[in-house]
Design a protein around this motif. Structure first.
Motif, PDB file in Angstrom:
ATOM      1  N   SER A  29      -0.254   9.082  -0.783  1.00 33.34           N
ATOM      2  CA  SER A  29      -0.532  10.360  -1.447  1.00 33.34           C
ATOM      3  C   SER A  29       0.737  11.092  -1.895  1.00 33.34           C
ATOM      4  O   SER A  29       0.701  11.934  -2.794  1.00 33.34           O
TER       5      SER A  29
ATOM      6  N   ILE B 284       0.318   3.426  -3.038  1.00 31.27           N
ATOM      7  CA  ILE B 284      -0.831   4.315  -3.195  1.00 31.27           C
ATOM      8  C   ILE B 284      -0.791   5.471  -2.194  1.00 31.27           C
ATOM      9  O   ILE B 284      -1.774   6.183  -2.019  1.00 31.27           O
TER      10      ILE B 284
ATOM     11  N   ASN C  32       0.816  -1.212   0.000  1.00 28.00           N
ATOM     12  CA  ASN C  32       0.000   0.000   0.000  1.00 28.00           C
ATOM     13  C   ASN C  32       0.856   1.272   0.000  1.00 28.00           C
ATOM     14  O   ASN C  32       0.326   2.376  -0.159  1.00 28.00           O
TER      15      ASN C  32
ATOM     16  N   ARG D 145      -4.449  -6.181  -6.616  1.00 27.35           N
ATOM     17  CA  ARG D 145      -5.522  -5.351  -7.146  1.00 27.35           C
ATOM     18  C   ARG D 145      -5.166  -3.859  -7.120  1.00 27.35           C
ATOM     19  O   ARG D 145      -5.977  -2.995  -6.816  1.00 27.35           O
ATOM     20  N   LEU D 146      -3.923  -3.600  -7.490  1.00 26.87           N
ATOM     21  CA  LEU D 146      -3.427  -2.226  -7.519  1.00 26.87           C
ATOM     22  C   LEU D 146      -3.134  -1.732  -8.934  1.00 26.87           C
ATOM     23  O   LEU D 146      -2.964  -0.535  -9.144  1.00 26.87           O
ATOM     24  N   TYR D 147      -3.063  -2.639  -9.898  1.00 29.97           N
ATOM     25  CA  TYR D 147      -2.574  -2.274 -11.227  1.00 29.97           C
ATOM     26  C   TYR D 147      -3.431  -1.212 -11.899  1.00 29.97           C
ATOM     27  O   TYR D 147      -2.909  -0.201 -12.404  1.00 29.97           O
ATOM     28  N   ASP D 148      -4.753  -1.410 -11.931  1.00 33.39           N
ATOM     29  CA  ASP D 148      -5.617  -0.455 -12.635  1.00 33.39           C
ATOM     30  C   ASP D 148      -5.515   0.941 -12.024  1.00 33.39           C
ATOM     31  O   ASP D 148      -5.535   1.947 -12.737  1.00 33.39           O
ATOM     32  N   LYS D 149      -5.385   1.000 -10.714  1.00 35.41           N
ATOM     33  CA  LYS D 149      -5.296   2.276 -10.028  1.00 35.41           C
ATOM     34  C   LYS D 149      -3.957   2.962 -10.285  1.00 35.41           C
ATOM     35  O   LYS D 149      -3.877   4.195 -10.410  1.00 35.41           O
ATOM     36  N   LEU D 150      -2.890   2.155 -10.380  1.00 29.42           N
ATOM     37  CA  LEU D 150      -1.545   2.719 -10.461  1.00 29.42           C
ATOM     38  C   LEU D 150      -0.997   2.839 -11.883  1.00 29.42           C
ATOM     39  O   LEU D 150       0.028   3.497 -12.092  1.00 29.42           O
ATOM     40  N   LYS D 151      -1.648   2.234 -12.844  1.00 27.66           N
ATOM     41  CA  LYS D 151      -1.141   2.224 -14.217  1.00 27.66           C
ATOM     42  C   LYS D 151      -0.757   3.613 -14.733  1.00 27.66           C
ATOM     43  O   LYS D 151       0.304   3.771 -15.360  1.00 27.66           O
TER      44      LYS D 151
ATOM     45  N   ASN E  29       0.497   5.988 -13.203  1.00 24.82           N
ATOM     46  CA  ASN E  29       1.672   6.504 -12.482  1.00 24.82           C
ATOM     47  C   ASN E  29       2.966   5.759 -12.813  1.00 24.82           C
ATOM     48  O   ASN E  29       4.033   6.139 -12.323  1.00 24.82           O
TER      49      ASN E  29
END
Length: 253
Positions: free
Chosen positions: A124, A122, A119, A151-157, A159
């Motif tokens: 800030s 992600i 985490n 389950r972090l890829y879609d959120k972090l792609k 960046n």
């Protein structure tokens, strides 16, 4: 059409050989640089007449160059797939040897990844995340697998910033081009990265398929005794000790 070959970071570059010396041209996945530099130095003590010319880079790019006729004697890949493809295409003359299993780590100078673990990515404060190019670097592909597992890829792609290889991804995060990076554990343990005073979290192996790394003697090295000796040496007790020091193992446990 002539194919151009890119030679990256030669470890030894000897233009002329003393009588009795033998030279092997070895291409090595970038994650191995610190470990392989150490292995080569120790090997040189035991075999002083051998000249081992090492070039580091992305396994996928080396695969392309070898497939197009690049005159390399020995290939240390960051996975088993590229060696298997070369073997199937008749471009190798030795069995494929799994010489190490690598690990991934989250590394940063900006925050402490040991606190929030995955985490941390992600947080800030994190705007750019360095990984190796997954199209040519197995460590980059495994980083993507791990991000998807958590389950972090879609959120972090959006960046993600991509290094040509895993060593360049480590450079991005070490020198400020990225705030955090998914790099090789071997890089996190290297003297160069330790000087940068970052902190790292070792990513659980179960989040991606094992980073099994294979090597083989190529067709060009068929008659090269130095290549055969170096291929054998990577399984020696001393070489395994060095690989272990840099976070590699020989099994998935």
């Amino acid at each position: 059409m002539k194919t151009k070959f890119l030679y990256i970071i030669p470890f030894f570059w000897i233009t002329s050989l003393v009588v009795g010396q033998e030279k092997a041209t070895v291409v090595v996945a970038a994650n191995l640089k610190s470990a392989m530099d150490s292995v080569a130095k120790v090997y040189r003590i035991q075999y002083p007449k051998d000249v081992i010319q090492i070039t580091y880079g992305a396994s996928g790019k080396f695969y392309e160059q070898i497939s197009n006729g690049a005159p390399f004697d020995l290939f240390f890949s960051a996975d088993m797939n590229y060696p298997k493809l070369l073997k199937n295409n008749g471009i190798s003359v030795s069995p494929i040897k799994m010489y190490a299993i690598g690990r991934l780590a989250v590394w940063s100078k900006k925050i402490d990844p040991t606190k929030a673990k995955m985490n941390s990515l992600i947080d800030s404060k994190i705007k750019k995340i360095a990984i190796a190019n997954p199209k040519t670097a197995p460590y980059g592909a495994k980083a993507i697998e791990s991000l998807k597992h958590f389950r972090l890829y879609d959120k972090l792609k959006p960046n993600l910033v991509y290094g040509e290889n895993i060593a360049q991804a480590a450079q991005f995060v070490a020198f400020g081009a990225a705030d955090i990076g998914i790099i090789a554990l071997s890089d996190a343990l290297s003297p160069a990265m330790k000087k940068e005073k970052g902190k790292f979290y070792v990513i659980p192996q179960e989040s991606h398929k094992p980073l099994e790394q294979g090597c083989l003697i190529l067709k060009h090295g068929k008659q090269n005794a130095a290549a055969k000796r170096f291929y054998d040496y990577i399984s020696s007790e001393k070489a395994i000790q060095i690989l272990t020091y840099f976070g590699y193992s020989q099994n998935t446990k």
